[in-house]
Scaffold this motif. Structure first.
Motif, PDB file in Angstrom:
ATOM      1  N   LYS A  45       0.831  -1.208   0.000  1.00 12.62           N
ATOM      2  CA  LYS A  45       0.000   0.000   0.000  1.00 12.62           C
ATOM      3  C   LYS A  45       0.870   1.265   0.000  1.00 12.62           C
ATOM      4  O   LYS A  45       0.646   2.196  -0.773  1.00 12.62           O
ATOM      5  CB  LYS A  45      -0.900  -0.040   1.249  1.00 12.62           C
ATOM      6  CG  LYS A  45      -1.909   1.063   1.334  1.00 12.62           C
ATOM      7  CD  LYS A  45      -2.980   0.714   2.389  1.00 12.62           C
ATOM      8  CE  LYS A  45      -3.882   1.907   2.635  1.00 12.62           C
ATOM      9  NZ  LYS A  45      -3.338   2.831   3.666  1.00 12.62           N
ATOM     10  N   GLY A  46       1.892   1.262   0.843  1.00 19.02           N
ATOM     11  CA  GLY A  46       2.771   2.428   0.960  1.00 19.02           C
ATOM     12  C   GLY A  46       3.522   2.710  -0.335  1.00 19.02           C
ATOM     13  O   GLY A  46       3.660   3.858  -0.753  1.00 19.02           O
ATOM     14  N   LEU A  47       4.002   1.645  -0.982  1.00 17.24           N
ATOM     15  CA  LEU A  47       4.741   1.822  -2.240  1.00 17.24           C
ATOM     16  C   LEU A  47       3.826   2.326  -3.348  1.00 17.24           C
ATOM     17  O   LEU A  47       4.195   3.221  -4.117  1.00 17.24           O
ATOM     18  CB  LEU A  47       5.389   0.496  -2.662  1.00 17.24           C
ATOM     19  CG  LEU A  47       6.618   0.072  -1.857  1.00 17.24           C
ATOM     20  CD1 LEU A  47       6.969  -1.384  -2.155  1.00 17.24           C
ATOM     21  CD2 LEU A  47       7.816   0.972  -2.153  1.00 17.24           C
ATOM     22  N   GLU A 246       8.636  -1.367   5.883  1.00 16.68           N
ATOM     23  CA  GLU A 246       7.392  -0.903   6.504  1.00 16.68           C
ATOM     24  C   GLU A 246       7.676   0.312   7.397  1.00 16.68           C
ATOM     25  O   GLU A 246       6.961   1.323   7.351  1.00 16.68           O
ATOM     26  CB  GLU A 246       6.760  -2.041   7.327  1.00 16.68           C
ATOM     27  CG  GLU A 246       5.381  -1.689   7.862  1.00 16.68           C
ATOM     28  CD  GLU A 246       4.827  -2.750   8.818  1.00 16.68           C
ATOM     29  OE1 GLU A 246       5.617  -3.328   9.596  1.00 16.68           O
ATOM     30  OE2 GLU A 246       3.608  -2.976   8.779  1.00 16.68           O
ATOM     31  N   ALA A 247       8.748   0.217   8.177  1.00 12.24           N
ATOM     32  CA  ALA A 247       9.120   1.322   9.072  1.00 12.24           C
ATOM     33  C   ALA A 247       9.548   2.556   8.278  1.00 12.24           C
ATOM     34  O   ALA A 247       9.231   3.694   8.633  1.00 12.24           O
ATOM     35  CB  ALA A 247      10.249   0.876  10.004  1.00 12.24           C
ATOM     36  N   ARG A 248      10.244   2.323   7.204  1.00 14.55           N
ATOM     37  CA  ARG A 248      10.745   3.430   6.374  1.00 14.55           C
ATOM     38  C   ARG A 248       9.589   4.178   5.707  1.00 14.55           C
ATOM     39  O   ARG A 248       9.575   5.402   5.634  1.00 14.55           O
ATOM     40  CB  ARG A 248      11.704   2.859   5.326  1.00 14.55           C
ATOM     41  CG  ARG A 248      12.198   3.850   4.303  1.00 14.55           C
ATOM     42  CD  ARG A 248      13.256   4.790   4.842  1.00 14.55           C
ATOM     43  NE  ARG A 248      13.879   5.505   3.746  1.00 14.55           N
ATOM     44  CZ  ARG A 248      13.959   6.828   3.671  1.00 14.55           C
ATOM     45  NH1 ARG A 248      13.479   7.575   4.645  1.00 14.55           N
ATOM     46  NH2 ARG A 248      14.551   7.406   2.647  1.00 14.55           N
ATOM     47  N   LEU A 249       8.615   3.422   5.196  1.00 14.14           N
ATOM     48  CA  LEU A 249       7.466   4.063   4.550  1.00 14.14           C
ATOM     49  C   LEU A 249       6.688   4.883   5.582  1.00 14.14           C
ATOM     50  O   LEU A 249       6.217   5.988   5.288  1.00 14.14           O
ATOM     51  CB  LEU A 249       6.570   2.998   3.890  1.00 14.14           C
ATOM     52  CG  LEU A 249       7.200   2.315   2.657  1.00 14.14           C
ATOM     53  CD1 LEU A 249       6.414   1.065   2.278  1.00 14.14           C
ATOM     54  CD2 LEU A 249       7.286   3.272   1.475  1.00 14.14           C
ATOM     55  N   ALA A 250       6.581   4.342   6.804  1.00 15.93           N
ATOM     56  CA  ALA A 250       5.893   5.080   7.876  1.00 15.93           C
ATOM     57  C   ALA A 250       6.673   6.336   8.225  1.00 15.93           C
ATOM     58  O   ALA A 250       6.110   7.408   8.466  1.00 15.93           O
ATOM     59  CB  ALA A 250       5.737   4.180   9.103  1.00 15.93           C
ATOM     60  N   ILE A 252       8.695   8.091   6.248  1.00 14.59           N
ATOM     61  CA  ILE A 252       8.537   9.088   5.178  1.00 14.59           C
ATOM     62  C   ILE A 252       7.201   9.816   5.337  1.00 14.59           C
ATOM     63  O   ILE A 252       7.107  11.039   5.230  1.00 14.59           O
ATOM     64  CB  ILE A 252       8.648   8.417   3.782  1.00 14.59           C
ATOM     65  CG1 ILE A 252      10.079   7.924   3.540  1.00 14.59           C
ATOM     66  CG2 ILE A 252       8.220   9.376   2.672  1.00 14.59           C
ATOM     67  CD1 ILE A 252      10.238   7.007   2.338  1.00 14.59           C
ATOM     68  N   LYS A 253       6.166   9.040   5.663  1.00 11.37           N
ATOM     69  CA  LYS A 253       4.827   9.591   5.825  1.00 11.37           C
ATOM     70  C   LYS A 253       4.795  10.552   7.023  1.00 11.37           C
ATOM     71  O   LYS A 253       4.281  11.667   6.943  1.00 11.37           O
ATOM     72  CB  LYS A 253       3.831   8.449   6.052  1.00 11.37           C
ATOM     73  CG  LYS A 253       2.485   8.747   5.484  1.00 11.37           C
ATOM     74  CD  LYS A 253       1.650   7.497   5.394  1.00 11.37           C
ATOM     75  CE  LYS A 253       0.364   7.827   4.651  1.00 11.37           C
ATOM     76  NZ  LYS A 253      -0.442   6.647   4.413  1.00 11.37           N
ATOM     77  N   VAL A 258       6.264  11.850   0.710  1.00 15.13           N
ATOM     78  CA  VAL A 258       7.393  11.710  -0.210  1.00 15.13           C
ATOM     79  C   VAL A 258       7.746  13.044  -0.875  1.00 15.13           C
ATOM     80  O   VAL A 258       8.927  13.313  -1.155  1.00 15.13           O
ATOM     81  CB  VAL A 258       7.135  10.583  -1.243  1.00 15.13           C
ATOM     82  CG1 VAL A 258       6.078  10.986  -2.260  1.00 15.13           C
ATOM     83  CG2 VAL A 258       8.415  10.190  -1.957  1.00 15.13           C
ATOM     84  N   LYS A 259       6.735  13.898  -1.103  1.00 12.41           N
ATOM     85  CA  LYS A 259       7.030  15.202  -1.723  1.00 12.41           C
ATOM     86  C   LYS A 259       7.991  15.997  -0.858  1.00 12.41           C
ATOM     87  O   LYS A 259       8.886  16.682  -1.341  1.00 12.41           O
ATOM     88  CB  LYS A 259       5.731  15.987  -1.932  1.00 12.41           C
ATOM     89  CG  LYS A 259       4.906  15.434  -3.084  1.00 12.41           C
ATOM     90  CD  LYS A 259       4.009  16.523  -3.697  1.00 12.41           C
ATOM     91  CE  LYS A 259       3.325  16.005  -4.947  1.00 12.41           C
ATOM     92  NZ  LYS A 259       1.973  15.450  -4.675  1.00 12.41           N
ATOM     93  N   LYS A 260       7.794  15.903   0.436  1.00 13.35           N
ATOM     94  CA  LYS A 260       8.658  16.591   1.385  1.00 13.35           C
ATOM     95  C   LYS A 260      10.077  16.001   1.338  1.00 13.35           C
ATOM     96  O   LYS A 260      11.064  16.740   1.370  1.00 13.35           O
ATOM     97  CB  LYS A 260       8.036  16.429   2.791  1.00 13.35           C
ATOM     98  CG  LYS A 260       8.632  17.259   3.873  1.00 13.35           C
ATOM     99  CD  LYS A 260       7.837  18.516   4.144  1.00 13.35           C
ATOM    100  CE  LYS A 260       8.489  19.356   5.215  1.00 13.35           C
ATOM    101  NZ  LYS A 260       8.047  18.964   6.572  1.00 13.35           N
ATOM    102  N   SER A 261      10.160  14.680   1.247  1.00 12.20           N
ATOM    103  CA  SER A 261      11.481  14.029   1.177  1.00 12.20           C
ATOM    104  C   SER A 261      12.218  14.468  -0.079  1.00 12.20           C
ATOM    105  O   SER A 261      13.434  14.685  -0.059  1.00 12.20           O
ATOM    106  CB  SER A 261      11.328  12.506   1.148  1.00 12.20           C
ATOM    107  OG  SER A 261      10.706  12.057   2.313  1.00 12.20           O
TER     108      SER A 261
END
Ligand SMILES: *Cc1c(COP(=O)(O)O)cnc(C)c1O
Length: 358
Positions: A45-47, A246-250, A252-253, A258-261
Motif C-alpha cells: 500500500k505504501g509503495l 514498513e518502518a521506512r514508509l511510515a 517518510i509519511k 514523499v514530496k517533502k522528502s
C-alpha cells in the motif's frame, strides 16, 4: 566492522537512519502468518501510494538485488513478439540491452548522450516498438531522464513503459498515473535507504495483463501474484528488510510525505553544489538528479585519486566510476538519511584536500 564510522556518500548502500537500523537489529520473526501478511500489505500500500500507482496495481517482492528486478521484468512481460526501445546512456542502460539480448527479446539499443530525452519525439529511431525501457536515473553517470515527455511518447505510441526507478525513488519525483508508467522497478539499497537484498516490481493493470507463463521456478511473476493475494511470497522473503521497509514508509509519511522528502533531497543537493562551486570540479551532466552529483576534475587531477584521498584522509566514502571514466568522474550520493551538517563533512574534506594540495 568494515567502514564503521565512515561518512557515507556512495550511491548504494546509502546512509540509513538509526530508526531503521534498530529494526534490523531485532530477531527475524516467523512469517507464514497473518501478522506478516499484514506487513506485506502495508508495504504494498505504501509503495503504491508513493508512486501514485493506478488503482488495481500490484507489487511483487523479490529477495534479490535490483538487477533481478530488471531481468525478471523483461522475462515475465516481454516476448519474442515484442520490440523494446531500450534507452542506453550508461552502464545500467547497457545492462537492460544485455538482458534483452540474453533472452532473445527483440530490442533497439538506443544510445543517448547529452539529452534528458525531453526531445524523445524527434530523437526516437523509427521502428515498430512495443515497449520503452529506461533507468530513470542512470546511476553510472548521474543523469536523469524526463519521465513526463517519455511517458507522453509511450502513451502516444502505445508502448509498455518500464521504468527502473531504483536510484531516484524518494529523492526525485515519479508518478505512474500522470507519467503513463506501466512498470516501476524499485530496490532497497538506494533511494529507499535500506540494506540491499529486497527488490520490488510495481505493476499497473496494463502490465499485469502482459504477465506471461514463463519457464522459471524462482522469477515467476504469476506465482508471486497468486501468493500476493494473501500477503505472502512463494519463497522466504527478506523478512527483516520488509520490516525495515514498513518502518521506512511510515517514517517518510510521518515526516510529511514523499514530496517533502524530495524537497529535502533537492535542498541538500543544491547546498552541496553551491558549496563546492569554487573548487576545480565541474558537473558531469546538466541533467543531474537530486539523488546524486557527478563531478569531473577540471585541473587534470584523477577522480580516482580524489576518491582514495577522501577515504584515507577523511573517512569519507564517495564513489569512483569503473571502466573508462575511472579517472574522469566521481559520484556523490545525496540519498538516504542526509542532513546539511552531514554533507558539511564532505564539503570540508574536499576544501581541505585542495588546500593541502596547493
Ligand atoms: C543499483 C542499480 C540497479 C541494481 O543494481 P544491483 O547491484 O543489482 O542492486 C539497477 N538500476 C539502477 C539504475 C541502479 O542504480
Amino acid at each position: 566492522m568494515i567502514y564503521e564510522n565512515y561518512y557515507i556518500f556512495t550511491p548504494g548502500p546509502v546512509k540509513m537512519s538509526d530508526e531503521i537500523l534498530a529494526v534490523g537489529a531485532k530477531q527475524t520473526p516467523y512469517f507464514r502468518n497473518q501478522e506478516f501478511s499484514d506487513v506485506t500489505f502495508n508495504c504494498e500500500k505504501g509503495l503504491l501510494e508513493m508512486v501514485n500507482a493506478p488503482s488495481g496495481s500490484k507489487v511483487i517482492f523479490l529477495t534479490a538485488s535490483g538487477t533481478a528486478g530488471m531481468e525478471s521484468v523483461v522475462t515475465n512481460l516481454l516476448t519474442k513478439d515484442d520490440n523494446a526501445l531500450v534507452v542506453h546512456g550508461g552502464g545500467f542502460g547497457g545492462r537492460f540491452v544485455d538482458i534483452c539480448a540474453i533472452h532473445d527479446i527483440p530490442h533497439f539499443d538506443f544510445k543517448v548522450k547529452d539529452t534528458n530525452l525531453s526531445d524523445i519525439e524527434t530523437l526516437s529511431p523509427n521502428g515498430n516498438f512495443t515497449s520503452l525501457i529506461v533507468n530513470a536515473h542512470e546511476t553510472s553517470v548521474g543523469h536523469i531522464y524526463d519521465l513526463d515527455s517519455m511517458g507522453s511518447f509511450a502513451k502516444k505510441n502505445d508502448l509498455l513503459f518500464i521504468v527502473d526507478a531504483i536510484s531516484m525513488l524518494v529523492t526525485d519525483p515519479i508518478d505512474m498515473s500522470k507519467q503513463n508508467i506501466d512498470v516501476v522497478i524499485a530496490s532497497s539499497q538506494k533511494g529507499l535507504a535500506l540494506p540491499p537484498g529486497l527488490t520490488m516490481v510495481i505493476l499497473a493493470p496494463t502490465a499485469l495483463a502482459k504477465v506471461q507463463d514463463v519457464k522459471n521456478m524462482y522469477f515467476n511473476f504469476k506465482d508471486y501474484l497468486r501468493n500476493g493475494e494473501r500477503g505472502q511470497t512463494p519463497y522466504t522473503p527478506a523478512v527483516t528488510i520488509m520490516l525495515q521497509l514498513e518502518a521506512r514508509l511510515a517514517q517518510i509519511k510521518r515526516d510529511g510525505g514523499v514530496k517533502k522528502s524530495i524537497k529535502k533531497a533537492k535542498k541538500i543537493a543544491k547546498y552541496f553544489r553551491k558549496k563546492i562551486k569554487k573548487l576545480p570540479l565541474k558537473a558531469f551532466t546538466p541533467f543531474m538528479p537530486n539523488a546524486m552529483t557527478t563531478l569531473t576534475p577540471t585541473d587534470g587531477k584523477s577522480a580516482m585519486d580524489i576518491v582514495n584521498s577522501l577515504e584515507e584522509g577523511y573517512k569519507v566514502m564517495v564513489c569512483p566510476n569503473g571502466g573508462e571514466l575511472q579517472d574522469t568522474i566521481f559520484r556523490v550520493s545525496h540519498m538516504g538519511d542526509m542532513t546539511k551538517e552531514y554533507t558539511d563533512v564532505l564539503i570540508d574534506a574536499l576544501h581541505d584536500y585542495y588546500r593541502k594540495d596547493v
